[in-house]
Scaffold this motif. Structure first.
Motif, mmCIF file in Angstrom:
data_model
loop_
_atom_site.group_PDB
_atom_site.id
_atom_site.type_symbol
_atom_site.label_atom_id
_atom_site.label_comp_id
_atom_site.label_asym_id
_atom_site.label_seq_id
_atom_site.Cartn_x
_atom_site.Cartn_y
_atom_site.Cartn_z
ATOM 1 N N TRP A 305 0.813 -1.218 0.000
ATOM 2 C CA TRP A 305 0.000 0.000 0.000
ATOM 3 C C TRP A 305 0.850 1.274 0.000
ATOM 4 O O TRP A 305 0.808 2.049 -0.929
ATOM 5 C CB TRP A 305 -0.921 -0.038 1.242
ATOM 6 C CG TRP A 305 -1.742 1.191 1.386
ATOM 7 C CD1 TRP A 305 -2.886 1.484 0.693
ATOM 8 C CD2 TRP A 305 -1.472 2.305 2.234
ATOM 9 N NE1 TRP A 305 -3.349 2.723 1.063
ATOM 10 C CE2 TRP A 305 -2.505 3.246 2.020
ATOM 11 C CE3 TRP A 305 -0.492 2.616 3.166
ATOM 12 C CZ2 TRP A 305 -2.560 4.463 2.687
ATOM 13 C CZ3 TRP A 305 -0.538 3.829 3.844
ATOM 14 C CH2 TRP A 305 -1.567 4.726 3.602
ATOM 15 N N HIS A 309 1.862 4.571 -2.754
ATOM 16 C CA HIS A 309 1.724 6.008 -2.491
ATOM 17 C C HIS A 309 3.082 6.711 -2.595
ATOM 18 O O HIS A 309 3.151 7.880 -2.934
ATOM 19 C CB HIS A 309 1.067 6.222 -1.122
ATOM 20 C CG HIS A 309 -0.385 5.837 -1.149
ATOM 21 N ND1 HIS A 309 -1.394 6.738 -1.422
ATOM 22 C CD2 HIS A 309 -0.992 4.639 -1.000
ATOM 23 C CE1 HIS A 309 -2.560 6.104 -1.430
ATOM 24 N NE2 HIS A 309 -2.337 4.828 -1.173
ATOM 25 N N GLU A 346 -3.430 -4.201 -2.535
ATOM 26 C CA GLU A 346 -4.108 -3.347 -3.511
ATOM 27 C C GLU A 346 -3.463 -3.537 -4.880
ATOM 28 O O GLU A 346 -2.258 -3.763 -4.973
ATOM 29 C CB GLU A 346 -4.001 -1.876 -3.093
ATOM 30 C CG GLU A 346 -4.672 -1.599 -1.775
ATOM 31 C CD GLU A 346 -4.936 -0.119 -1.516
ATOM 32 O OE1 GLU A 346 -4.546 0.720 -2.337
ATOM 33 O OE2 GLU A 346 -5.534 0.177 -0.468
ATOM 34 N N HIS A 391 -9.314 -6.077 -1.533
ATOM 35 C CA HIS A 391 -9.446 -4.663 -1.894
ATOM 36 C C HIS A 391 -10.389 -4.495 -3.078
ATOM 37 O O HIS A 391 -10.235 -5.167 -4.106
ATOM 38 C CB HIS A 391 -8.062 -4.086 -2.249
ATOM 39 C CG HIS A 391 -8.094 -2.600 -2.448
ATOM 40 N ND1 HIS A 391 -7.496 -1.969 -3.499
ATOM 41 C CD2 HIS A 391 -8.677 -1.623 -1.712
ATOM 42 C CE1 HIS A 391 -7.702 -0.660 -3.408
ATOM 43 N NE2 HIS A 391 -8.411 -0.432 -2.322
ATOM 44 N N GLU A 393 -11.388 -1.297 -5.062
ATOM 45 C CA GLU A 393 -11.430 0.124 -5.443
ATOM 46 C C GLU A 393 -12.426 0.242 -6.589
ATOM 47 O O GLU A 393 -12.293 -0.453 -7.606
ATOM 48 C CB GLU A 393 -10.045 0.604 -5.872
ATOM 49 C CG GLU A 393 -10.022 2.009 -6.462
ATOM 50 C CD GLU A 393 -10.551 3.078 -5.512
ATOM 51 O OE1 GLU A 393 -9.920 3.284 -4.464
ATOM 52 O OE2 GLU A 393 -11.600 3.702 -5.809
ATOM 53 N N LYS A 421 -11.189 -3.977 2.024
ATOM 54 C CA LYS A 421 -11.145 -2.510 2.005
ATOM 55 C C LYS A 421 -11.824 -2.047 0.726
ATOM 56 O O LYS A 421 -11.484 -2.524 -0.361
ATOM 57 C CB LYS A 421 -9.688 -2.059 2.049
ATOM 58 C CG LYS A 421 -9.487 -0.565 1.850
ATOM 59 C CD LYS A 421 -8.023 -0.203 2.046
ATOM 60 C CE LYS A 421 -7.722 1.184 1.532
ATOM 61 N NZ LYS A 421 -6.310 1.536 1.732
ATOM 62 N N HIS A 461 -13.149 3.235 2.485
ATOM 63 C CA HIS A 461 -12.518 4.536 2.193
ATOM 64 C C HIS A 461 -13.411 5.341 1.254
ATOM 65 O O HIS A 461 -14.214 4.781 0.513
ATOM 66 C CB HIS A 461 -11.142 4.322 1.580
ATOM 67 C CG HIS A 461 -10.112 3.977 2.625
ATOM 68 N ND1 HIS A 461 -8.857 4.524 2.648
ATOM 69 C CD2 HIS A 461 -10.185 3.168 3.694
ATOM 70 C CE1 HIS A 461 -8.185 4.040 3.680
ATOM 71 N NE2 HIS A 461 -8.970 3.215 4.335
ATOM 72 N N GLU A 462 -13.256 6.657 1.300
ATOM 73 C CA GLU A 462 -14.136 7.593 0.581
ATOM 74 C C GLU A 462 -15.595 7.243 0.879
ATOM 75 O O GLU A 462 -16.401 6.955 -0.025
ATOM 76 C CB GLU A 462 -13.867 7.580 -0.948
ATOM 77 C CG GLU A 462 -12.465 7.996 -1.323
ATOM 78 C CD GLU A 462 -11.454 6.854 -1.191
ATOM 79 O OE1 GLU A 462 -11.808 5.718 -1.516
ATOM 80 O OE2 GLU A 462 -10.323 7.093 -0.734
ATOM 81 N N GLU A 480 -12.452 5.685 6.311
ATOM 82 C CA GLU A 480 -11.527 6.801 6.166
ATOM 83 C C GLU A 480 -12.352 8.069 6.407
ATOM 84 O O GLU A 480 -12.670 8.371 7.539
ATOM 85 C CB GLU A 480 -10.860 6.754 4.792
ATOM 86 C CG GLU A 480 -9.655 7.661 4.707
ATOM 87 C CD GLU A 480 -9.008 7.630 3.342
ATOM 88 O OE1 GLU A 480 -7.784 7.705 3.288
ATOM 89 O OE2 GLU A 480 -9.717 7.568 2.323
ATOM 90 N N GLU A 486 -1.918 8.904 4.177
ATOM 91 C CA GLU A 486 -1.503 8.882 2.767
ATOM 92 C C GLU A 486 -1.200 10.284 2.240
ATOM 93 O O GLU A 486 -0.383 10.439 1.333
ATOM 94 C CB GLU A 486 -2.595 8.221 1.916
ATOM 95 C CG GLU A 486 -3.890 8.991 1.906
ATOM 96 C CD GLU A 486 -5.027 8.244 1.228
ATOM 97 O OE1 GLU A 486 -4.944 7.016 1.115
ATOM 98 O OE2 GLU A 486 -5.993 8.901 0.823
HETATM 99 C C1 NOJ Z 1 -7.633 6.004 -1.664
HETATM 100 C C2 NOJ Z 1 -7.498 5.254 -0.395
HETATM 101 O O1 NOJ Z 1 -7.704 6.095 0.697
HETATM 102 C C3 NOJ Z 1 -6.139 4.628 -0.344
HETATM 103 O O2 NOJ Z 1 -5.925 4.022 0.890
HETATM 104 C C4 NOJ Z 1 -6.003 3.653 -1.475
HETATM 105 O O3 NOJ Z 1 -4.710 3.165 -1.504
HETATM 106 C C5 NOJ Z 1 -6.301 4.333 -2.817
HETATM 107 N N1 NOJ Z 1 -7.510 5.058 -2.759
HETATM 108 C C6 NOJ Z 1 -6.408 3.332 -3.938
HETATM 109 O O4 NOJ Z 1 -7.541 2.544 -3.769
#
Ligand code: NOJ
Length: 681
Positions: A305, A309, A346, A391, A393, A421, A461-462, A480, A486
């Protein structure tokens, strides 16, 4: 003489009769004008009054006989039918109360006391359609909740809400910790800032208010179910009015009677800690609906992760792809050797190549990249007593996700994954709806419910803001919904300020657990925006105590933990707590929090500072009497400074008991983390 007396007597009787008649008249008149209804908290400190003025409903709140909220209107504006804002009479008043203790499967407290008084006002329009609306107040020792009920009735069936008109009218112009709605970010990743009410605009909740007379209070909501989030629009320097987040077509809420609004809450205390540890939000949610919660467990996890970033790895395919089978096995080995139970991965699935945040419909939630063997990774993890954390996303492409969701959870479940997540990186959901609209609320609930059917815990998250739903669905572990760590990797503003984490416990965290992801041990990374973690190493440790998350990450690259004595604290610190106390705090300056381990007699203390160094004292009277404790202290070492040298740390042991006070020195952007274990008696 006798005659005179007789006349006197007659006059007297007549006089008394007149008084009695007048008295009767007063009584009759009083009962006609309906006295205001009052309900007080069990300790008598908080009082709510309800009244109708010319048919318009109002409430006010007092704390210790002093006005906190003045008469404030209540009601709803509807589309295609008359508003429900006035023309009411009271048709019934009901009272109730409760005093019981319930247990959480995880949390900041093992037991929660639900002690409240309840007042229900049943209203009916005096003319026109004679529609019904009830308002229910619950008054706890730590705050007030109220919600609207719309009973099933012929006169009110399908409803489109244009807006809610609940006012919050303050006795004074307070300072408020707030963040704007949608203008900077649509999922709460803005800084909280402090202003006078009159200097703000439309703000998110939780919003936290400081008065100058020893009262702290926050406005939020509880049990946000099939409704739009409530934001607060500033109308005068002493008033907000509720404003619901709209669908893209402008409608705020679609509903059908019978239905209720979420609880509007005013969390009230004497100091910031009272507000941070209030349980009113949990108490205003429904009890757990999952029959079996044995599969729900707290977790300390690492992940592929931070590398993405920092741009060491990529989510998408290519030479730097992070989520390879081989790399994941390396992380699993590290987790196994250091007592972590989860490894987040991720970038394992198709959809990341190119501009993923703008092309969410490309995501597959079942198809792995060729260099990632999901089954093999899960088999390997199980052999090492570790689990993969999945994960999803979505980049906000909700329809694409919902079409695959069932299969996606099924696949993870089949492979022994019990936590996922989720993520929604996009200004909008499905290109047009807000995350905190009724559309978003419905989607997030669908995810939690579907995940529960596959015995999967969610780290979202989001998100839409938390409103205590983890009581009803304890598989909603953490979210989050704030600037997490991050930002310290890539944020154009250089990363989170040192004061950010001294504000979160009293603002964002009133919404529930926060997946902030502390644990940076290497501060010397370089990224294009030159962002930095702006804390000392000791503060990174302290944040494990300050920031509650039942899934708690050690976020740095595994290689940065190897051989570091301070890592011992990260390995030991629990993720859930049987008790929590904020010992001292000034919002935006510093925080000292003590928490008791869920499973043992150990206590942990975290203290963090903003950009200033400070000397503080930890009052140890929370410890058990007549017990000696070993305090393992991790504190800022000589020269520690978040800007110039975050590394110096001193690890030392002391023997303490509950009569003492520990003097602590916090560096600029610094902290102290302490584990207190009872000595064997
Ligand atoms: C935003 C998330 O807060 C973060 O933790 C994640 O790595 C990225 N999106 C990609 O999904």
């Amino acid at each position: 003489m006798t005659k005179l007396l007789l006349t006197d007597k007659i006059t007297c009787v007549k006089y008394l009769k007149t008084i009695a008649c007048l008295w009767l008249l007063v009584v009759v008149l009083m009962s006609c004008s309906k006295p205001n209804e009052v309900v007080t908290s069990p300790d008598g400190n908080l009082q709510v009054e309800f009244k109708l003025k010319q048919g318009i409903p109002y409430y006010n709140i007092q704390k210790a006989q002093q006005p906190l909220l003045l008469d404030s209107k209540m009601g709803f504006q509807l589309i295609d039918q008359d508003d429900l804002t006035g023309n009411f009479k009271i048709v019934a008043v009901e009272r109730d109360s409760k005093n019981q203790t319930w247990e959480q499967p995880w949390g900041e407290f093992k037991e929660v006391v639900d002690n409240h008084s309840e007042l229900t006002i049943k209203l009916q329009e005096e003319s026109g359609a004679n529609r019904l609306m009830n308002i229910v107040f619950r008054v706890f020792n730590d705050g007030v909740g109220f919600r609207y009920e719309f009973p099933k009735q012929e006169q009110l069936d399908s409803v489109m809400i244009a807006d809610e008109t609940t006012e919050f009218t303050f006795a004074k112009e307070h300072d408020v910790w707030w963040m704007p709605v949608h203008s900077e970010n649509s999922y709460y990743e803005s800084y909280y800032r402090k202003n006078k009410i009159g200097e703000t605009d439309t703000i998110n909740t939780p919003a936290t208010f400081e008065t100058n007379d020893g009262t702290f209070f926050a406005i939020h909501e509880a049990n946000l179910t099939d409704f739009a989030s409530m934001t607060l629009r500033q109308t005068t320097e002493k008033q907000y009015i509720s404003e619901l987040v709209p669908w893209s077509n402008g409608v705020k809420v679609y509903a059908q009677t019978p239905f209720t609004s979420p609880w509007r809450t005013v969390i009230i205390g004497d100091n910031p800690g009272d507000v941070a540890t209030a349980t009113i939000t949990l108490n205003l949610n429904e009890p757990c609906v999952l029959e079996d919660v044995s599969w729900i467990e707290p977790s300390k996890y690492i992940g592929i992760w931070w590398g993405m970033h920092l741009e060491k790895y990529t989510w998408g395919q290519g030479p730097k792809h992070g989520a390879t089978t081989e790399n994941t096995k390396r992380y699993i080995d590290f987790a196994n050797e250091n007592g972590f139970d989860g490894v987040l991965v991720e970038g394992w699935n198709y959809g990341w190549d190119g501009d993923w945040a703008s092309n969410g419909e490309n995501f597959s939630f079942t198809k792995a990249y060729p260099d990632f063997d999901l089954e093999e990774v899960c088999r390997y993890a199980a052999s090492k007593n570790v689990r993969l954390i999945g994960h999803h996303e979505t980049a906000g492409a909700v329809s694409n996700y919902e079409a695959q969701m069932e299969d996606a959870f099924k696949l993870y479940h089949k492979n022994g994954v019990n936590a996922v997540k989720t993520g929604y990186v996009n200004k909008y959901l499905d290109g047009k709806e807000w995350h905190d609209s009724q559309f978003g609320v419905r989607h997030y609930r669908k995810v939690i419910e579907t995940a529960a059917r596959y015995q999967i815990m969610i780290d979202n998250h989001e998100p839409v803001k938390g409103t205590g739903l983890q009581r009803t669905y304890p598989n909603l572990m953490t979210q989050e919904g704030a600037r997490g760590q991050e930002y310290d990797a890539w944020s154009a503003d250089g990363g989170n300020t040192p004061e950010h984490t001294t504000i979160m416990p009293f603002t964002r965290m009133l919404a529930g657990p926060f997946d902030f992801t502390p644990g940076t041990f290497d501060f010397d990374y370089q990224t294009p925006n030159n962002a930095k973690v702006q804390t000392t190493l000791a503060k990174q440790l302290a944040m494990y105590v300050i920031i509650f998350s039942p899934q708690q990450m050690a976020s740095d690259l595994p290689e940065n933990y190897i051989g570091k004595p301070a890592f011992e604290f990260v390995k030991q610190v629990p993720a859930i707590w049987s008790n929590t106390k904020v010992l001292d705090a000034v919002i935006g300056d510093y925080v000292i929090t003590a928490r008791k381990d869920w499973d043992s007699e150990d206590w942990y203390v975290g203290a963090i500072s903003d950009e200033n160094e400070r000397q503080l004292s930890v009052d140890l009277s929370f410890l058990d009497e007549a017990k000696q404790y070993t305090a393992e202290i991790y504190r800022d070492g000589k020269g520690a400074d978040y800007k110039t040298n975050p590394y110096p740390i001193i690890i030392e042991n002391k023997q303490v008991d509950n009569t003492g006070k520990l003097k602590i020195n916090l560096a600029k952007g610094g902290g102290v983390a302490i584990r207190l274990s009872p000595l064997q008696q």
